[in-house]
Design a protein around this motif. Structure first.
Motif, PDB file in Angstrom:
ATOM      1  N   ASP A 136      76.364 -27.900   5.396  1.00 52.87           N
ATOM      2  CA  ASP A 136      76.435 -27.045   4.113  1.00 52.87           C
ATOM      3  C   ASP A 136      76.084 -27.567   3.027  1.00 52.87           C
ATOM      4  O   ASP A 136      75.541 -26.905   1.934  1.00 52.87           O
ATOM      5  N   PHE A 137      76.174 -28.914   2.534  1.00 57.57           N
ATOM      6  CA  PHE A 137      75.800 -29.579   1.326  1.00 57.57           C
ATOM      7  C   PHE A 137      74.103 -29.561   1.206  1.00 57.57           C
ATOM      8  O   PHE A 137      74.034 -29.038   0.244  1.00 57.57           O
ATOM      9  N   HIS A 139      72.184 -27.146   2.585  1.00 58.37           N
ATOM     10  CA  HIS A 139      71.881 -25.818   2.281  1.00 58.37           C
ATOM     11  C   HIS A 139      72.292 -25.323   1.024  1.00 58.37           C
ATOM     12  O   HIS A 139      71.582 -24.822   0.225  1.00 58.37           O
ATOM     13  N   SER A 140      73.401 -25.795   0.336  1.00 55.33           N
ATOM     14  CA  SER A 140      73.739 -25.382  -1.070  1.00 55.33           C
ATOM     15  C   SER A 140      72.720 -26.036  -1.738  1.00 55.33           C
ATOM     16  O   SER A 140      72.818 -25.514  -3.252  1.00 55.33           O
ATOM     17  N   ARG A 142      69.417 -26.158  -1.060  1.00 56.33           N
ATOM     18  CA  ARG A 142      68.297 -25.641  -0.912  1.00 56.33           C
ATOM     19  C   ARG A 142      67.540 -26.361   0.103  1.00 56.33           C
ATOM     20  O   ARG A 142      66.304 -26.440   0.145  1.00 56.33           O
ATOM     21  N   LEU A 295      78.804 -22.694   5.562  1.00 53.89           N
ATOM     22  CA  LEU A 295      80.129 -22.448   4.623  1.00 53.89           C
ATOM     23  C   LEU A 295      81.181 -21.550   5.416  1.00 53.89           C
ATOM     24  O   LEU A 295      82.240 -21.888   5.165  1.00 53.89           O
TER      25      LEU A 295
END
Lengths: 310, 394
Positions: A136-137, A139-140, A142, A295
């Protein structure tokens, strides 16, 4: 000027690290276990070759390295720490660079192997949560990992996950085409196997495969070729629903499949509880747009339940 | 990002100083280099972010190398070249050199050697190593816009104040402020300055809490008036420096001798070189970056560096006063929407031509978001919708 330049290059040369052994983990680039000669600290040296173009270091490479450096400032607990970046020599049309990462003794593949009796389900859940948290980190920020697999999920001595080997996809694209590295197909999402455009959901697919593997200690889909890999996915999950099939872009027509039923994952992994099954099925959703996000996965009831030790 | 801020003593003990360059000359070289990057960037239609990033690289580079060893205009070209890549606005090295050839005298262009392009490209690697690949740099502009959105008051006056502060931020690049203070603090100081000069006093703001004496208390803790004044003076000093002998040598001469700024307080003279000589480093407040503690309630794992953290007031729980999400300003490749030039009574911020353009428009007062931001509830970073699913270009 010319002389001063070469002096500086000498100084910045990566002579502070002494390579101890080849770890060879990661599909691209060589990784060495090394020691900082000054501090004695053990590190993982990742050698990367950046192809130079007429304007020096390509923009994508510069941006990816900048992002890696930037991510590092957040000190995320589930991301491997980048300690240093060293310039090597220019070899022909390539610039050799070393990324210096913290050295973590095990990866998840070794960890599974070293525990022949399997893990407690609570431990599996902790590992899963940390994997999802790390992803998630990324992906956040990008970043699509693109190659999640047990070999680049590192496990620290106290049993925590650290993601490694990400963020240089564009830098490596060029190199990947030249080297015939065998990249494992087992964790690859269907959209990648079909050659469609892909994004962050590919990582979620990989996590789904890895979670099942943590329970069964065997890869879920172990194909030897892209075709076989796709066949494996269909064998277990059945024919994808018609509305999830990318009829327009896929090289295969939906009607071309023999109708197959979905297997009950419980027969493959009897020790999986209902909530983890629910999460895994949301991760192994054929349509990337319908697949759960990292998320949302973090607030799935699997991670919210009371610890039940079985 | 730690390690990129220096105190005044360190700014005087640079490699150039060690190699015998006097402080005044070094400051002039820095100013000329910065200005050259700005001018070149403008000629190439690069946005203010790319230009500012290049200038920050330039200042950082000379904290590790001397002007005697590395000619400033070559370095300047290289910084802009690299900033272009990092900010995704790449320019060809040969095009940058072409502009440099035009802007510089023969005498100065000699430093590029026989193969200027090769010179700049070789330097790229040294530059990368020197600035330790810390390539993503934040600038005061974004904070200026963010803060401005929260201020209440006469819209026209506010707009004028922001415009003036924007120009000050542009000019601050010619100082070493980016080596001393975080962009948040520079933004506050220069808005304070612009507010004074344009007679816009901020009486109220969105998200005001009783413990806030000044609007900036909401964003940055522990800014002293001494610190603000010091920052303002460093920028104002630019306007009172003597005009260079030849126009191509240095920044455009300040045609109008500015009036002394109507800032009350401080016995400091506005002439930089003298003033600095009178201040001992010890008498200055320590760098503020050491004094902005992360909010104690913030979970162990911060997604943002703490200088970048949300208002240091409460936890990630409902923050009713939080600044509304900043709408990303439109890309500033070309000049932004025209804004009336500021007519000033005080020192004209446009002593230099406004080179990096005007600030993008902003909506002055936005009501605070209703309800708690859902994404803070589990300690996750705000989900920026556009970011979560990132499809790389084919």
């Amino acid at each position: 000027m010319a002389q001063s330049v070469s002096n500086v290059q000498e100084r910045t040369h990566s002579s502070t690290y002494e390579a101890l052994s080849k770890i060879g983990r990661g599909a691209y680039g060589t990784v060495y276990k090394a020691k900082n000669k000054e501090t004695g600290q053990e590190v993982a040296l990742k050698k990367i070759c950046i192809p130079l173009d007429e304007d020096g270091i390509p923009m994508n490479a510069v941006r990816e390295i900048a992002l890696l450096k930037q991510l590092n400032t957040y000190k995320h607990p589930n991301i491997v720490k980048l300690l240093d970046i060293c310039h090597g020599q220019q070899v022909g049309k390539e610039l050799v660079m070393y990324l210096v990462f913290e050295h973590v003794e095990h990866d998840l593949a070794m960890y599974i192997e070293k525990n022949p009796n399997g893990f407690k389900t609570t431990e599996i859940r902790n590992l899963c949560r940390e994997i999802v948290n790390g992803v998630d980190f990324l992906h956040s920020n990008r970043i699509v990992h693109r190659d999640l697999k047990p070999q680049n999920l590192l496990v620290t001595r106290d049993g925590h996950i650290k993601l490694a080997d990400f963020g240089l996809a564009k830098t490596y694209d060029y190199e990947m085409k030249l080297t015939s590295v065998v990249v494992t197909l087992w964790y690859r999402a269907p959209e990648v196997l079909l050659g469609l455009s892909y994004a962050t959901p590919v990582d979620i697919w990989s996590i789904g495969c890895i979670i099942v593997e943590l329970y069964t200690r065997t890869p879920l889909f172990a194909g030897k070729s892209e075709k076989e890999q796709f066949g494996e996915i269909l064998r277990v999950l059945g024919k994808p629903p018609k509305d999830e099939w990318p009829e327009k872009n896929a090289p295969i027509k939906w009607s071309a499949f023999n109708v197959t039923e979905r297997l009950d994952l419980k027969t493959i992994a009897p020790n999986m509880c209902d909530t983890v099954l629910d999460l895994v099925m949301k991760m192994l959703t054929f349509d990337p747009n319908k697949r759960i996000t990292a998320l949302d996965a973090l607030s799935h009831k699997y991670f919210m339940e009371e610890p039940i030790d079985t | 990002m730690p390690g990129w801020y220096f105190d005044k003593k360190e700014l005087r003990n640079t490699p150039s100083a060690a190699a015998g360059l006097d402080y005044k000359t070094e400051m002039r070289y820095r100013k000329e280099g910065a200005r050259f990057i700005i001018d070149t960037g403008m000629k190439m239609d690069l946005g203010y972010n790319t230009t500012a990033t290049g200038v920050v690289y330039f200042h950082r580079f000379y904290m590790f190398h001397s002007f005697q060893q590395f000619p400033r205009y070559v370095t300047a070209c290289c910084c802009l070249f690299l900033a272009g890549k990092v900010e995704e606005t790449p320019k060809k090295c040969k095009d940058i050199i072409k502009i440099a050839r035009n802007l510089l005298t023969d005498q100065k262009f000699v430093t590029f050697g026989a193969d200027p392009k090769e010179e700049v490209m070789t330097l790229e690697r040294i530059l990368l190593q020197t600035i330790k690949f810390d390539l993503q740099v934040e600038h005061p502009y974004q904070f200026l816009l963010k803060y401005a959105k929260c201020l209440k008051g006469d819209k026209t006056k506010l707009q004028k104040m922001v415009q003036m502060a924007w120009t000050f931020v542009n000019d601050s690049l010619c100082t070493t402020l980016c080596l001393q203070w975080e962009p948040e603090i520079i933004a506050v100081a220069l808005m304070y300055l612009a507010g004074k000069l344009s007679k816009f006093e901020v009486m109220d703001w969105v998200g005001r809490a009783s413990k806030h004496l000044r609007w900036w208390d909401m964003f940055v803790e522990d800014i002293t008036m001494d610190l603000l004044e010091d920052i303002c003076h460093q920028v104002l000093d630019l306007y009172s420096q003597p005009a260079p002998k030849s126009p191509s040598d240095s920044p455009p001469p300040s045609a109008t001798k500015p009036h002394s700024p109507p800032i009350q307080s401080t016995s400091r003279q506005s002439n930089g070189s003298e003033k600095i000589a009178h201040i001992s480093p010890e008498s200055l407040p320590p760098p503020l970056n050491t004094r902005i503690p992360p909010p104690s309630e913030v979970p162990q794992f911060p997604y943002q560096t703490f200088t970048h953290a949300p208002p240091p007031l409460t936890s990630y729980a409902p923050v009713s006063f939080a600044a509304p999400p900043v709408n990303t300003p439109p890309p500033m490749a070309g000049p932004p929407p025209p804004v009336a030039p500021p007519h000033l009574a005080g020192p004209p911020p446009n002593v230099y031509p406004p080179y990096v353009g005007h600030p993008p428009p902003f909506t002055p007062v936005v009501p605070p978001p209703t309800g708690p931001p859902p994404y803070f509830s589990n300690g996750m970073p705000p989900p920026t919708p556009g970011h979560r699913q990132y499809y790389p270009p084919p």
